[in-house]
Enzyme design. Structure first.
Site, PDB file in Angstrom:
ATOM      1  N   ASP A 199       5.069 120.716  71.087  1.00 16.26           N
ATOM      2  CA  ASP A 199       4.288 119.513  71.376  1.00 16.26           C
ATOM      3  C   ASP A 199       4.585 118.517  70.255  1.00 16.26           C
ATOM      4  O   ASP A 199       5.190 118.873  69.240  1.00 16.26           O
ATOM      5  CB  ASP A 199       2.785 119.874  71.407  1.00 16.26           C
TER       6      ASP A 199
ATOM      7  N   CYS B  24       3.320 119.622  76.369  1.00 18.17           N
ATOM      8  CA  CYS B  24       3.033 118.212  76.134  1.00 18.17           C
ATOM      9  C   CYS B  24       3.285 117.465  77.442  1.00 18.17           C
ATOM     10  O   CYS B  24       4.402 117.527  77.982  1.00 18.17           O
ATOM     11  CB  CYS B  24       3.963 117.701  75.039  1.00 18.17           C
ATOM     12  N   ASN B  25       2.271 116.804  77.935  1.00 21.77           N
ATOM     13  CA  ASN B  25       2.416 116.059  79.199  1.00 21.77           C
ATOM     14  C   ASN B  25       3.414 114.928  79.055  1.00 21.77           C
ATOM     15  O   ASN B  25       4.203 114.648  79.968  1.00 21.77           O
ATOM     16  CB  ASN B  25       1.071 115.462  79.616  1.00 21.77           C
TER      17      ASN B  25
ATOM     18  N   CYS C  45      -3.646 115.288  78.627  1.00 27.20           N
ATOM     19  CA  CYS C  45      -2.921 115.366  77.350  1.00 27.20           C
ATOM     20  C   CYS C  45      -3.433 116.622  76.666  1.00 27.20           C
ATOM     21  O   CYS C  45      -4.654 116.854  76.626  1.00 27.20           O
ATOM     22  CB  CYS C  45      -3.218 114.132  76.495  1.00 27.20           C
ATOM     23  N   THR C  46      -2.524 117.438  76.160  1.00 28.57           N
ATOM     24  CA  THR C  46      -2.950 118.739  75.631  1.00 28.57           C
ATOM     25  C   THR C  46      -3.848 118.604  74.393  1.00 28.57           C
ATOM     26  O   THR C  46      -4.614 119.500  74.086  1.00 28.57           O
ATOM     27  CB  THR C  46      -1.730 119.627  75.329  1.00 28.57           C
TER      28      THR C  46
HETATM   29  N1  DGL Z   1      -0.117 116.268  73.459  1.00 26.17           N
HETATM   30  C1  DGL Z   1       0.711 115.330  74.104  1.00 26.17           C
HETATM   31  C2  DGL Z   1       0.490 115.260  75.598  1.00 26.17           C
HETATM   32  O1  DGL Z   1       0.088 116.247  76.182  1.00 26.17           O
HETATM   33  C3  DGL Z   1       1.018 114.005  73.495  1.00 26.17           C
HETATM   34  C4  DGL Z   1       0.197 113.398  72.443  1.00 26.17           C
HETATM   35  C5  DGL Z   1       0.965 112.293  71.755  1.00 26.17           C
HETATM   36  O2  DGL Z   1       1.783 112.638  70.893  1.00 26.17           O
HETATM   37  O3  DGL Z   1       0.786 111.126  72.097  1.00 26.17           O
HETATM   38  O4  DGL Z   1       0.744 114.256  76.218  1.00 26.17           O
END
Ligand code: DGL
Length: 284
Positions: free
Chosen positions: A12, A76-77, A198-199
């Site tokens: 991530d 990570c989405n 978002c995770t």
């Molecule tokens: N945790 C990530 C997600 O699931 C991204 C967070 C980021 O770095 O903006 O999208």
């Protein structure tokens, strides 16, 4: 049953994917994991799709060559939206699992048929998300909100000595963003289901519950992603039949950024000791 002791790679932009790692550990207790937090280049959600895609490819390559991973979970989405297709083309034989906002599971839960989605700007602006939304749009009303700054505030709140400012910033952002989405609750016209796209956001579930009340269901993706990883490994004959043996640790956490931050998060969310964490070059 097979006994493939190689680790599963998980990554991530930062600590958000630890919420997925927690679910993976529960679903796959015999497996080793190597987790990479790309803190030096976070947040992904406010960077260009090209940049996120480049980082994703560099990390996949690093985990394959340096850690001999047998599968990769893109926890990570934002990175999934930007790069999963390219990754599949580049690594046709590597089992790959991505995450996407759980719109379909939310449909099964919502009674009011009004569903909220919070995610990064990168995710909600992606083509992949547009296609996903288009595929369910006839079945409910989706209220989508990009949450700039939220993943970063969550990272900052986990630092060893979190300032009160970081927690105050989380509360402030959650209030503003949810207010902008309309009324939450279980009455007709209310948003009764909120997808955490978002995770990182899984780590503020309690704040969201306090803010939105007990009648709003929060939907995240850790458990289904873990089950999908299990299915893929089983189908490919890559599961590890018994607890890993030998000196190598079961879970290794790597960061391209601040080691202390990752250590604090690992301790707080996964009860892992500092020694489980190590720094790797930001330029990997
Ligand atoms: N945790 C990530 C997600 O699931 C991204 C967070 C980021 O770095 O903006 O999208």
């Amino acid at each position: 049953m097979t006994s493939d002791q190689r680790p599963i790679g998980v990554f991530d932009s930062g600590i958000g994917g630890l919420s997925v790692l927690r679910a993976l550990q529960q679903e796959l207790p015999n497996e080793r994991f190597v987790y990479l937090a790309d803190n030096a280049h976070a947040p992904y959600g406010e960077k260009s799709e090209d940049f996120v895609s480049q980082r994703t490819h560099a990390i996949a390559q690093f985990l394959q060559t340096q850690h001999q991973i047998k599968a990769l979970v893109v926890a990570c989405n934002t990175a999934t939206a930007a790069a999963i297709q390219g990754l599949r083309a580049a690594y046709p034989t590597l089992p790959l699992v991505g995450v996407e906002p759980a719109l379909k599971p939310a449909l099964a839960l919502s009674t009011t048929r009004r569903i909220g989605v919070i995610a990064t700007r990168g995710t909600v602006g992606s083509e992949k998300f547009s296609r996903l939304l288009a595929s369910v749009q006839d079945e409910a009303t989706f209220v989508v909100q990009a949450c700039n700054g939220l993943a970063l505030a969550i990272e900052q709140s986990t630092l060893p000595d979190p300032s009160h400012a970081a927690q105050a910033q989380i509360t402030h952002l959650l209030q503003n963003y949810t207010q902008a989405m309309g009324r939450f609750g279980s009455a007709s016209g209310d948003i009764d289901t909120l997808v955490l796209g978002c995770t990182h956001y899984v780590f503020v579930e309690n704040d969201l519950r306090t803010l939105l009340g007990p009648n709003v269901q929060l939907v995240s993706t850790g458990a289904p992603v873990a089950r999908q990883t299990y299915r893929l490994l089983a189908a490919a004959g890559l599961l590890n039949a018994a607890q890993p043996k030998g000196a190598a640790p079961t879970i290794r956490l790597l960061t391209t950024g601040d080691l202390k931050g990752l250590q604090a998060a690992a301790q707080r969310w996964l009860s892992l000791p500092e020694e489980a964490c190590e720094a790797v070059p930001a330029s990997l």
